[in-house]
Structure formats: structure tokens, C-alpha cells
Design a protein around this motif. Sequence first.
Motif, PDB file in Angstrom:
ATOM      1  N   GLN A 192      -0.432  17.081   5.275  1.00  0.00           N
ATOM      2  CA  GLN A 192       0.250  16.155   6.075  1.00  0.00           C
ATOM      3  C   GLN A 192       0.982  16.758   7.251  1.00  0.00           C
ATOM      4  O   GLN A 192       1.028  16.263   8.300  1.00  0.00           O
ATOM      5  CB  GLN A 192       1.323  15.632   5.388  1.00  0.00           C
ATOM      6  N   PHE A 225       0.819  -1.283   0.192  1.00  0.00           N
ATOM      7  CA  PHE A 225       0.068   0.092  -0.056  1.00  0.00           C
ATOM      8  C   PHE A 225       0.878   1.135   0.105  1.00  0.00           C
ATOM      9  O   PHE A 225       1.823   1.416   0.906  1.00  0.00           O
ATOM     10  CB  PHE A 225      -0.853   0.091   1.407  1.00  0.00           C
ATOM     11  N   SER A 226       0.654   2.172  -0.902  1.00  0.00           N
ATOM     12  CA  SER A 226       1.682   3.223  -1.042  1.00  0.00           C
ATOM     13  C   SER A 226       0.963   4.524  -1.289  1.00  0.00           C
ATOM     14  O   SER A 226       1.372   5.468  -1.617  1.00  0.00           O
ATOM     15  CB  SER A 226       2.618   3.043  -2.234  1.00  0.00           C
ATOM     16  N   TYR A 227      -0.311   4.498  -0.706  1.00  0.00           N
ATOM     17  CA  TYR A 227      -0.796   5.937  -0.506  1.00  0.00           C
ATOM     18  C   TYR A 227      -0.680   6.619   0.840  1.00  0.00           C
ATOM     19  O   TYR A 227       0.158   5.624   1.543  1.00  0.00           O
ATOM     20  CB  TYR A 227      -2.605   5.752  -0.870  1.00  0.00           C
ATOM     21  N   TRP A 228      -1.118   7.634   1.124  1.00  0.00           N
ATOM     22  CA  TRP A 228      -0.645   8.307   2.276  1.00  0.00           C
ATOM     23  C   TRP A 228      -1.783   8.007   3.248  1.00  0.00           C
ATOM     24  O   TRP A 228      -2.746   8.245   3.335  1.00  0.00           O
ATOM     25  CB  TRP A 228      -0.567  10.030   1.918  1.00  0.00           C
ATOM     26  N   GLU A 275       9.153   9.845   2.536  1.00  0.00           N
ATOM     27  CA  GLU A 275       8.472   9.030   1.588  1.00  0.00           C
ATOM     28  C   GLU A 275       9.034   7.677   1.120  1.00  0.00           C
ATOM     29  O   GLU A 275       8.290   6.870   0.970  1.00  0.00           O
ATOM     30  CB  GLU A 275       8.321   9.815   0.424  1.00  0.00           C
ATOM     31  N   LYS A 312       8.369   5.095   4.000  1.00  0.00           N
ATOM     32  CA  LYS A 312       6.975   4.771   4.227  1.00  0.00           C
ATOM     33  C   LYS A 312       6.626   3.823   2.922  1.00  0.00           C
ATOM     34  O   LYS A 312       5.238   3.251   3.044  1.00  0.00           O
ATOM     35  CB  LYS A 312       5.946   5.907   4.531  1.00  0.00           C
ATOM     36  N   GLY A 313       7.284   4.082   2.149  1.00  0.00           N
ATOM     37  CA  GLY A 313       7.034   3.165   0.952  1.00  0.00           C
ATOM     38  C   GLY A 313       6.042   4.112  -0.200  1.00  0.00           C
ATOM     39  O   GLY A 313       5.461   3.516  -1.272  1.00  0.00           O
ATOM     40  N   THR A 314       5.562   5.352   0.228  1.00  0.00           N
ATOM     41  CA  THR A 314       4.784   6.212  -0.629  1.00  0.00           C
ATOM     42  C   THR A 314       5.452   6.880  -1.941  1.00  0.00           C
ATOM     43  O   THR A 314       5.018   7.302  -2.948  1.00  0.00           O
ATOM     44  CB  THR A 314       4.365   7.368   0.129  1.00  0.00           C
ATOM     45  N   MET A 315       6.940   6.617  -1.872  1.00  0.00           N
ATOM     46  CA  MET A 315       7.621   7.364  -2.720  1.00  0.00           C
ATOM     47  C   MET A 315       7.305   6.203  -4.189  1.00  0.00           C
ATOM     48  O   MET A 315       7.545   7.054  -5.277  1.00  0.00           O
ATOM     49  CB  MET A 315       9.214   6.880  -2.542  1.00  0.00           C
ATOM     50  N   GLU A 316       7.141   5.186  -4.150  1.00  0.00           N
ATOM     51  CA  GLU A 316       7.073   4.237  -5.444  1.00  0.00           C
ATOM     52  C   GLU A 316       5.809   5.099  -6.183  1.00  0.00           C
ATOM     53  O   GLU A 316       5.860   5.255  -7.209  1.00  0.00           O
ATOM     54  CB  GLU A 316       6.833   2.866  -5.031  1.00  0.00           C
ATOM     55  N   ASN A 317       4.734   5.267  -5.139  1.00  0.00           N
ATOM     56  CA  ASN A 317       3.486   5.875  -5.899  1.00  0.00           C
ATOM     57  C   ASN A 317       3.744   7.309  -6.426  1.00  0.00           C
ATOM     58  O   ASN A 317       3.361   7.493  -7.437  1.00  0.00           O
ATOM     59  CB  ASN A 317       2.466   6.170  -4.558  1.00  0.00           C
ATOM     60  N   LYS A 362      -1.017  18.465  -0.574  1.00  0.00           N
ATOM     61  CA  LYS A 362      -0.665  17.248  -0.016  1.00  0.00           C
ATOM     62  C   LYS A 362       0.095  17.463   1.313  1.00  0.00           C
ATOM     63  O   LYS A 362      -0.069  17.269   2.553  1.00  0.00           O
ATOM     64  CB  LYS A 362      -0.169  16.287  -0.829  1.00  0.00           C
TER      65      LYS A 362
END
Lengths: 312, 377
Positions: free
Chosen positions: B21, A90-93, B208, B211-216, B17
Motif C-alpha cells: 500500500q 466492499f471491504s477489501y483493499w 482503515e 475506508k471500511g476495510t477495518m471491518e474486514n 500488505k
Amino acid sequence: MKLQTDLAIDVKNLQKYFGNKHVVKDLSLQVKKGEIVGFLGPNGSGKTTAIRMMCGLLTPDGGEGKCLGYDIATQSDEIKRKVGYMTQKFSYWEDLSIRENLDFVGRIYELSNRKHLVEEALENLGLTSRSSQLAKTLSGGWKQRLALAACMLRKPRLLLLDEPTAGVDPSARRDFWEELHALAAKGVSVLISTHYMDEAERCHSLAYIAYGNLLAKGTAEEIITHQSIKTFNVSGNDLMPLSNRLKDYEGVEQTVIFGQSLHVSGKDTNLIQQALQKECTEKFQYESIATSLEDVFIYIMKHSTDNFGESL
Amino acid sequence: MSNRFFHWKRWWAIVIKEFLQLKRDRITFAMMIGIPIMQLMLFGYAINTDPKHLPTAIISYDQSEFTRSFISGMENSNYFDIVKFSQDQQQAYEELRQGKILFILTIPADFTRKLLRHEHPTLLFEADATDPIAVGTALSSIDPIQSMVIRKDMNGPLAISNSTSIDIRVHKLYNPEAITQYNIIPGLMGTILTLTLTMMTALAITRESEKGTMENLLATPAQPIEIITGKIIPYVFIGLIQSSIILTAAHLLFSVPFEGKLLHAYSVILLFIFVNLTIGITISSLAQNMLQAMQLSIFYFLPSLLLSGFMFPFLGMPKWAQYVGEFLPLTHFNRLIRGIVLKGNGFLELWPNIWPLMLIGVLTLTIAVKFYKRTLD
Ligand SMILES: Nc1ncnc2c1ncn2[C@@H]1O[C@H](COP(=O)(O)OP(=O)(O)O)[C@@H](O)[C@H]1O
Ligand SMILES: [Mg+2]
């Protein structure tokens, strides 16, 4: 390369190394327009890496290819704009709400009717009333559905879905596959990685990859026929000792227990039958059955070598 | 093609965003506002509120109405706390060295006799001037005390002329030069901006990734320049809030004079905020994880703190340290803001320190964009 309009994905001989570990080897794959291709293989076999190369998130160390007609090496900006990619993790914030996440996607892709699309997505998800809930408060399955909705928001022509249904309950998975087929009927192409056999059977075509090697390609039937293995089903109680005994026979290449039944497979029908005759008492019944996709994949995986070990 | 490299819609998506945050991250937000207030109180207390009740020893070889009256005058001024009254010089010096007392007043044996004979008696004040601010105001209160004593006690037949009298010798020990107190508050502003802003933005990109959100984010069409500038915008506001708190406090609480123009002040503050944010984001592009980002920002902060002229007078530093200091944005900012606040400098005087800041800002932004990883490789 010549632009082939009927191929959504057309990659040839993709290579990827991490250090000196050859993670994707010579991968060639085509996905036709409107086709759903299942991408299967054990964990760590390179599926995610391959998908990331196709959408420009990783640079291939060799090979070439196109996604929606754009070169994966040089036109990743165009690919990013046109392709819907759903990450495995899951890669949303998590500190944004459901609506804020969708709004972000709408803005970053410059969607002109963002507000309407977000409302529509929330409605389809059934999350309109919970839209101001933070993403981190969602359960695993709901996170997957949010990610999927975000990925579909801009109605991409090609979906790259990396284990989109992991952790999703069966009825939601069925809904999801129905939607996927509806999209495919409209010409959307899908490459989807999964570990579920029932999902594999719903794909138009499959690609099986293990240790970076593409081991099998084609429709489910093609893959099963190609391996030409015969399977017998033994039913009865207490199958474990029987399974262990059968493994010692020549010609019994694979035994897999599925609850009350035992699948015994191998290339040579006669050898298996001999073994079964010797070992099966009246407590057990056996019969020849059609080899299932699962039997085949277990078989393929067992017979592929762990090349990762060599290069380490 | 116009939207290929920079598009305001995508940029705006990032800005929103980041604001959301930041809003959700209550602790960080509180810290960003809390740090300047806390620092102000800590530093501010030592500066302005002229420190009182400073421990003092008196070595008196003479006791009379005059000495008693002088000493009570000192006590009444509230600046001095007489903690010791002895004739043991040795011990008093030892305590001064140890920092237990800040002053030694020595009254010579012939003090009263000389005073009555109008012979200009001497008093010796020895002060630990390690912290010149602490002793400065106290010492300046001596003069009024003595004239008051003389006037009160020398009435009638013994009256002596006002112009006369006690020869007070002040010896400042350990740090004979004094730094002006007003230097500290404006200097504090730059230090706080450097600390909080670089650290917060240093974490912006590494967070980012972790948390793995960088890929997004990388899978979206957002361009590095959009992401980088979009991410720093909320912190521009934070920096402006911080600066305003400090400027207001400087004026209202600590009565620091404001000689220059507010427009000048906010222009250089904005420039300095921008420079710090680009440095933070560069650290973020270079660091592999959040821990590294923190370490890198401390690595940047320490020399800024020590060599920018905030802690030590710039011109008092060795030459090599001054050269290093010239490359630090905080050095230039300290000169700019002190120049504006204390001296009322205008643009012409400010320019020599403005262009280095601009140069550093543009260079670091270029590095940040260059090093920003566009793939997961
Ligand atoms: N960024 C990376 N750096 C080093 N090794 C990686 C990286 N990403 C994946 N790998 C390795 O590459 C192999 C394939 O991983 P992956 O593509 O995630 O497989 P799958 O998605 O099929 O489970 C694994 O052995 C994994 O450890
Ligand atoms: Mg994977």
C-alpha cells in the motif's frame, strides 16, 4: 450450553442497542448444517448488526449463542478463524491488486496451500489474466465477486453473507446460487441477507426482520400460509387510478402494481371480491392467485410498527 | 494455542500488505523522502553556507585613504553589502531595529589622525545578533581585513607595526549568546522523524476505519499486536532512509563533524523511530477519524518542536518548560544524536537518555494495544 452438532448457528434473544436505539430485539435464529437461510427485511432493520454479532464484530447487549459450536461472546477468535464473513460494503483493499488481496487473505488465515488456492480462486472467477489489476478498478459486480471469492478461499463451514449479490448481474447471480447450493450439499451452512425475492425463494428457509423484530420465520410456503392472506390479480391498462380507488374499500389491505398487473390482497376474500366487482369495468380482468412471497413481505412490513420511532 | 496471541505468518501478511500500500501511495512516499531533503535545504542554507552579502550601513565621520581601503576590504570579503553611507545615526539604528540592515560600522572623526599617530583608533561594529549564525562568520572576517589594510596602506615611511592599531569594538545587539551552528542539522533529524513518522502512522488505523476495510481486518484472526507492529514496519525503513539522507547531507554538504560511532547513531535512531511509530499508532487507536488523527499528531508535534531544545537552547527555557521537555522523546533524542555526532559520546554517556526513550516506547505500545478496538462497537 450443550453443543448441538447439527446447528451451525444457534442464537437466542440477541439484543443490540446503539445509544438508546434498540436495533436488534430478542433475535433467535437457527441455521442447520447444510442449510441456506435467507435473512430478509427492509433497509435499517438490523440484519447487518445481527450478522456482525454472530461473527464477533459487535458485542451483544443481551442474549447468547453459538456459531459452529463456539460461544459468540467469549470465543470470537475461534469464530473468526472458522466463519466466512462477507461484508455488505466492499471491504477489501482497493489499492491492492486482485491477487494481492487474495494472497493477503491466504496469509492472514495461515493457509498452507495458499498459492494453489489463490490460483484456483482466480480461475473460478475468470480473473487470472487480470489478477494484477487494482481492486479499485473493478466494477461493483466484480468487486462483489472478488469479495465472495476471498471469503470462500479457505472453504469455511459457515458463510455469513451480507447482501453478497447486490449490484451483480442476473447470470452471475445464478452462477453464484448454483455454487451456494453445491456448497450446501457438501454440508456448508449459509446465512445470507438479500433484497431479491427470487433469491429468497432459493433459500431453504427464511427469516424476516423489520425494525429489529423478527417477524416471520420458516420456509417460503410456511410464511405465506401463516399469514393467510388472499390475493387477486387484476390485469389491464392504467391500473393506478383503480388501485387508488380500491384502497378505500374495507377488506382491501394492500394493493401493489407490478407492471401490467395489480395485486390486491387482504385476509377476507369476500370483501375483496365485492370491491373488485364494483370497481372493475370490462377493461379489467381479475382472478384469484396464489399469494407470492413478495406480497407477504410487503404485507408483514406494513403491519409491523416502527418501534425505532418510539425509542428515539 | 501458540499462535493465538502472535503468529508470524499473520504478522507477515500485514507487513506485506502495508508495504504494497505504501508503494502504491506515490505521493506519500515522495513526501516522506522529500520532506527531509527540503528541510535540509531550508535549514541547511541558513546554517552553513556562511551567509554573505549582509546589508551594512556605514556612519563615517572621517574619510581618508585608510577608511576607503577598509571599506573596500569589507566589500571584497563578500560578507558585507554596504547599502548605506551616511552620517545619520538615528536612521541607521531605526533600520537595524527593523531588520533592514544587520550591521552598523561607525568610523569616528579622529580615526585617520589617530591611526597615523599610532594612537589605536576605534571602530565600532554594531551587529543584529538575533540570528547569531548569520553575523558570526561575518564578524570573524573583520580581523583579517584590518590587518590586510594596515599592511597594504602603511607601507614605506608610514609603516606601523603589525601588532598595533585598530581597536575594533563589536556590540552584539538583541541576542548576545550564540548557538553553535552544528546543533541544527542533527536536531533537524529528530524533528523530521517526529513530524513524518507520527503523522503517517497516526493515519494508519483511522484510514482503515474510514475506508471500511477495518471491518474486514477485524473479521480476520489477526491480533492487535500483529496489526499494530505489522503496520509500523514499513515506516521503520522510511525513517532509516530519512536519517541516512540527513546524516549523509550533514557530512557531505554541511561538513558537520561526525565524532561518534555510526553504530551508536543508528541504534538510537532505530529506538527513536520505534518510539515515534508507537506514539503515532496510539494516536491512531484513540482518534475517531483521520482529521482527528492529524490534529492529535500536530498537537504532539508542536511542543516537541518548541520544547525539545531544537528551536531554543534547552537550558535557556524556563524551569516548567524544561520539565515538560523531559517527557518528550525528541528532547532525549536531540541530546543523544548531538552527543554522538558532535561530542563522540559512547554508551555510558548515552544511557541516561536511552532508558527514558525505551520507557516511553513500551508504555505507548501498551496503550496502543489496549485501546485498539477489537470490535465495531
Ligand atoms: N455503528 C452504528 N452506530 C449507530 N447506529 C447504527 C450503527 N450501525 C447501524 N446502526 C443503525 O442500526 C440500524 C440497523 O442497521 P443495519 O443493521 O445496518 O440494518 P440492515 O443491515 O438491515 O440494513 C439502522 O437504523 C442503523 O442506522
Ligand atoms: Mg445491511
